[in-house]
Motif scaffolding. Structure first.
Motif, PDB file in Angstrom:
ATOM      1  N   MET A  88      17.907   1.557   4.435  1.00 10.24           N
ATOM      2  CA  MET A  88      18.468   1.322   3.108  1.00 10.24           C
ATOM      3  C   MET A  88      17.415   1.620   2.029  1.00 10.24           C
ATOM      4  O   MET A  88      17.713   2.241   1.009  1.00 10.24           O
ATOM      5  N   VAL A  89      16.169   1.181   2.281  1.00 11.05           N
ATOM      6  CA  VAL A  89      15.082   1.409   1.320  1.00 11.05           C
ATOM      7  C   VAL A  89      14.736   2.897   1.254  1.00 11.05           C
ATOM      8  O   VAL A  89      14.394   3.427   0.192  1.00 11.05           O
ATOM      9  N   ALA A  90      14.860   3.588   2.381  1.00  7.68           N
ATOM     10  CA  ALA A  90      14.525   5.012   2.438  1.00  7.68           C
ATOM     11  C   ALA A  90      15.507   5.887   1.656  1.00  7.68           C
ATOM     12  O   ALA A  90      15.279   7.093   1.514  1.00  7.68           O
ATOM     13  N   ARG A  91      16.605   5.297   1.148  1.00  8.06           N
ATOM     14  CA  ARG A  91      17.544   6.061   0.314  1.00  8.06           C
ATOM     15  C   ARG A  91      16.915   6.465  -1.015  1.00  8.06           C
ATOM     16  O   ARG A  91      17.382   7.388  -1.681  1.00  8.06           O
ATOM     17  N   ALA A  92      15.852   5.773  -1.413  1.00  3.58           N
ATOM     18  CA  ALA A  92      15.219   6.054  -2.709  1.00  3.58           C
ATOM     19  C   ALA A  92      14.444   7.366  -2.652  1.00  3.58           C
ATOM     20  O   ALA A  92      13.852   7.715  -1.628  1.00  3.58           O
ATOM     21  N   ASN A  93      14.429   8.086  -3.763  1.00  2.00           N
ATOM     22  CA  ASN A  93      13.679   9.341  -3.857  1.00  2.00           C
ATOM     23  C   ASN A  93      12.197   9.095  -3.616  1.00  2.00           C
ATOM     24  O   ASN A  93      11.619   8.165  -4.187  1.00  2.00           O
ATOM     25  N   GLY A  94      11.587   9.920  -2.767  1.00  5.49           N
ATOM     26  CA  GLY A  94      10.148   9.827  -2.530  1.00  5.49           C
ATOM     27  C   GLY A  94       9.740   8.763  -1.531  1.00  5.49           C
ATOM     28  O   GLY A  94       8.543   8.502  -1.360  1.00  5.49           O
ATOM     29  N   GLN A 122       0.836  -1.203   0.000  1.00  7.51           N
ATOM     30  CA  GLN A 122       0.000   0.000   0.000  1.00  7.51           C
ATOM     31  C   GLN A 122       0.876   1.260   0.000  1.00  7.51           C
ATOM     32  O   GLN A 122       1.819   1.375   0.777  1.00  7.51           O
ATOM     33  N   GLY A 123       0.560   2.181  -0.906  1.00  5.64           N
ATOM     34  CA  GLY A 123       1.321   3.430  -0.985  1.00  5.64           C
ATOM     35  C   GLY A 123       2.477   3.394  -1.965  1.00  5.64           C
ATOM     36  O   GLY A 123       3.161   4.396  -2.168  1.00  5.64           O
ATOM     37  N   VAL A 124       2.702   2.224  -2.587  1.00 10.40           N
ATOM     38  CA  VAL A 124       3.791   2.106  -3.564  1.00 10.40           C
ATOM     39  C   VAL A 124       3.199   1.933  -4.959  1.00 10.40           C
ATOM     40  O   VAL A 124       2.676   0.878  -5.302  1.00 10.40           O
ATOM     41  N   GLY A 125       3.276   3.013  -5.743  1.00 12.78           N
ATOM     42  CA  GLY A 125       2.857   2.941  -7.136  1.00 12.78           C
ATOM     43  C   GLY A 125       4.045   2.642  -8.020  1.00 12.78           C
ATOM     44  O   GLY A 125       5.165   2.422  -7.540  1.00 12.78           O
ATOM     45  N   SER A 126       3.824   2.678  -9.336  1.00 13.43           N
ATOM     46  CA  SER A 126       4.908   2.323 -10.250  1.00 13.43           C
ATOM     47  C   SER A 126       6.077   3.307 -10.165  1.00 13.43           C
ATOM     48  O   SER A 126       7.230   2.906 -10.247  1.00 13.43           O
ATOM     49  N   LYS A 127       5.786   4.613  -9.964  1.00 15.48           N
ATOM     50  CA  LYS A 127       6.869   5.604  -9.900  1.00 15.48           C
ATOM     51  C   LYS A 127       7.760   5.376  -8.685  1.00 15.48           C
ATOM     52  O   LYS A 127       8.991   5.445  -8.771  1.00 15.48           O
ATOM     53  N   VAL A 128       7.138   5.107  -7.533  1.00 12.05           N
ATOM     54  CA  VAL A 128       7.915   4.872  -6.302  1.00 12.05           C
ATOM     55  C   VAL A 128       8.710   3.569  -6.429  1.00 12.05           C
ATOM     56  O   VAL A 128       9.880   3.504  -6.049  1.00 12.05           O
ATOM     57  N   ALA A 129       8.074   2.538  -6.994  1.00 15.50           N
ATOM     58  CA  ALA A 129       8.768   1.255  -7.173  1.00 15.50           C
ATOM     59  C   ALA A 129       9.993   1.419  -8.065  1.00 15.50           C
ATOM     60  O   ALA A 129      11.066   0.874  -7.779  1.00 15.50           O
ATOM     61  N   ALA A 152      11.660   4.191  -8.478  1.00 16.72           N
ATOM     62  CA  ALA A 152      12.646   4.986  -7.731  1.00 16.72           C
ATOM     63  C   ALA A 152      13.456   4.085  -6.796  1.00 16.72           C
ATOM     64  O   ALA A 152      14.676   4.247  -6.660  1.00 16.72           O
ATOM     65  N   ILE A 153      12.781   3.125  -6.164  1.00 13.40           N
ATOM     66  CA  ILE A 153      13.466   2.188  -5.257  1.00 13.40           C
ATOM     67  C   ILE A 153      14.438   1.319  -6.058  1.00 13.40           C
ATOM     68  O   ILE A 153      15.582   1.105  -5.661  1.00 13.40           O
ATOM     69  N   LEU A 154      13.982   0.855  -7.224  1.00 12.81           N
ATOM     70  CA  LEU A 154      14.832  -0.011  -8.051  1.00 12.81           C
ATOM     71  C   LEU A 154      15.937   0.776  -8.752  1.00 12.81           C
ATOM     72  O   LEU A 154      16.894   0.190  -9.253  1.00 12.81           O
ATOM     73  N   SER A 155      15.811   2.105  -8.790  1.00 13.73           N
ATOM     74  CA  SER A 155      16.906   2.945  -9.284  1.00 13.73           C
ATOM     75  C   SER A 155      17.990   3.058  -8.222  1.00 13.73           C
ATOM     76  O   SER A 155      19.178   3.108  -8.523  1.00 13.73           O
ATOM     77  N   ALA A 156      17.552   3.108  -6.942  1.00 11.67           N
ATOM     78  CA  ALA A 156      18.499   3.295  -5.834  1.00 11.67           C
ATOM     79  C   ALA A 156      19.153   1.990  -5.401  1.00 11.67           C
ATOM     80  O   ALA A 156      20.303   1.975  -4.955  1.00 11.67           O
ATOM     81  N   LEU A 157      18.417   0.869  -5.521  1.00  6.91           N
ATOM     82  CA  LEU A 157      18.907  -0.418  -5.018  1.00  6.91           C
ATOM     83  C   LEU A 157      18.810  -1.490  -6.093  1.00  6.91           C
ATOM     84  O   LEU A 157      17.830  -1.534  -6.835  1.00  6.91           O
ATOM     85  N   SER A 158      19.800  -2.353  -6.159  1.00  6.49           N
ATOM     86  CA  SER A 158      19.711  -3.516  -7.044  1.00  6.49           C
ATOM     87  C   SER A 158      18.753  -4.528  -6.429  1.00  6.49           C
ATOM     88  O   SER A 158      18.373  -4.419  -5.258  1.00  6.49           O
ATOM     89  N   ALA A 159      18.352  -5.528  -7.219  1.00  8.73           N
ATOM     90  CA  ALA A 159      17.463  -6.575  -6.692  1.00  8.73           C
ATOM     91  C   ALA A 159      18.103  -7.266  -5.493  1.00  8.73           C
ATOM     92  O   ALA A 159      17.439  -7.556  -4.492  1.00  8.73           O
TER      93      ALA A 159
END
Length: 200
Positions: free
Chosen positions: A109-115, A79-86, A88-95
């Motif tokens: 670590m997850v909070a390093r992503a924009n937004g 909840q609260g994670v749309g495609s843009k946020v997802a 952004a997370i995958l831009s900041a962190l590898s799988a």
């Protein structure tokens, strides 16, 4: 559903790429990590995709690996994670990094992503920690290889990238090398084994 595109990289933007498949250009929205892994315009590429359908939009999301796509699908179930946020997370962190963060409950670590604020990061790791080890295509399920800055594995990935390998290829090769040689493996051994795998 469109699951994969194989064609030529036609054009790229800040968060998208156009893949030319037999003369048809597909616009795919991508993470920064995927965009950097695709290479140069005109090169042959394979992109794993996820099609999102809403009332007034059809959106094709593109990923360099099936593991990244799997994590995108998991993230967008929170909840609260749309495609843009997802993305952004995958831009900041590898799988692998995302898997390790969820497995360890490392919300910071997850909070390093924009937004992504602390509250949303905590919700993500809490909801996904039980699934962190169950995804196919991620090295060392449940005990992911994480290339931390300054570590031998991170230096080895950087070395392979400097030799011209794409980030995704370099990271996967080093992950396999570390799994083969063990956690205490030195930089030279990691690079030697990873090079064989990446080149092969």
């Amino acid at each position: 559903m469109i699951a994969k595109l194989k064609g030529l990289l036609d054009e790229t933007g800040a968060d998208w790429a156009v893949i030319d498949v037999s003369g048809v250009g597909y616009l795919v929205h991508c993470s920064a990590r995927t965009l950097s892994a695709l290479g140069e315009v005109g090169e042959a590429v394979t992109v794993f995709t996820d099609l999102q359908v809403s009332e007034n939009d059809l959106r094709l999301l593109g990923f360099a690996t099936s593991a990244e796509r799997d994590w995108f699908r998991l993230l967008t179930q929170v909840q609260g994670v749309g495609s843009k946020v997802a993305l952004a997370i995958l831009s900041a962190l590898s799988a692998q990094e995302l898997q390790a963060a969820c497995a360890k409950g490392d919300a910071a670590m997850v909070a390093r992503a924009n937004g992504v604020g602390p509250k949303l990061a905590s919700r993500i790791v809490n909801e996904l920690k039980d699934k962190a080890g169950g995804l196919p295509g991620v090295p060392g399920a449940g005990a992911a290889v994480v290339h931390q800055a300054g570590s031998a594995s991170a230096d080895a990935v950087s070395a392979l990238e400097n030799l011209g390998f794409k980030p995704g290829v370099a990271a996967a090769a080093v992950a396999h090398a570390q799994a083969e040689l063990g956690e205490e493996a030195g930089l030279n051994d990691l690079v030697r084994v990873a090079l064989k795998r990446a080149a092969g």
